[in-house]
Design an enzyme around this catalytic site. Sequence first.
Site, short mmCIF file in Angstrom:
data_model
loop_
_atom_site.label_atom_id
_atom_site.label_comp_id
_atom_site.label_asym_id
_atom_site.label_seq_id
_atom_site.Cartn_x
_atom_site.Cartn_y
_atom_site.Cartn_z
CB SER A 115 4.06 -3.07 0.48
OG SER A 115 4.51 -2.37 -0.65
CE LYS A 118 2.92 -4.48 -3.61
NZ LYS A 118 3.50 -3.34 -2.92
CB SER A 170 6.62 -6.20 -1.68
OG SER A 170 5.70 -5.22 -1.24
#
Length: 318
Positions: A115, A118, A170
Amino acid sequence: MSERILKIVFVLSLLIVLSLTGVFTSLEISKKVDSNEVNFNKFSKAKIDEKAQLVSNLNIIEDISTSSEKVVETKIVIPEIKKKVEGPTILLLSDLELDTNIKQFEAAKKWPIASITKLITAKIALDDIPVEAEIIFSKKAIETEGSFIPFIEGEKYSRDDVLRALLMSSNNDAAVALSEYIGEELFISKMNVFIANIGLIDTHFDDVSGLSVRNVSTANDLKSIAREIYFNDPIIFEITRLGTTTIREINSGRELNILNINQFSKSLDFMGGKTGYILESGQNLLAVFIRNNRLILSIVLNTEDRFKETEKLLNYIK
């Protein structure tokens, strides 16, 4: 005399019978041994197949003796599997402003970043989605794996509210919803173009959330990404510092509380960053701190405790 001959004949007959019995016994034993070797080989093959993904250089060696009986011994040679080393497999500690490294290990090694992806998803969303856009959560978006905010199919949120869900919790639903505004494939293409434009060759994105093991980078490349975003799109790191916030659905007014999953969001010297985890990556963390009046970037990948390992790394700052 004839009696003596009869005794000799009897003894000889007995010896012949015993000899023949021994031959048959040997044959039976041999047959059983052959059968056991076949079973062992089947068992070994099953075990080899079972371990094939863990041991890439498994070898089967057949040692044939020089004796006339030609006995075949099957040996499985398996390299020693080392225990996981303490601490991160990959790490980098750097002065973000001066762009000088303080400590590093395996910083050029490609690794799934999960993640941390992101950060780039947010960058493309800021560049290509207007601030007044309404982001719709499709069925595909809300069914994305690994999301815990209760979005409902068809709901609409502002771009910035979706960015908060993306960066603080997240949320994978948010990543997909943002990408669908311009088309997911185009969005991913723009992520990779951004990487190419800043001269990085060891980073690639296959999805927008980081669930894909093919989303890879290096600590060196992540440092360049962090510098690019921190100094040119500071709002991204500012959002990641928030401890909690509330977002509101446009039509119904339904409110959702968003909590930051990054433990460092409670620290005053934390200037932002992004966690990441999938099974293949271990725990990852990119984080920026103010330490001794210096802007310090910490990157740890493939750890068992990303927050603990980050603290250890920060101890190198004098």
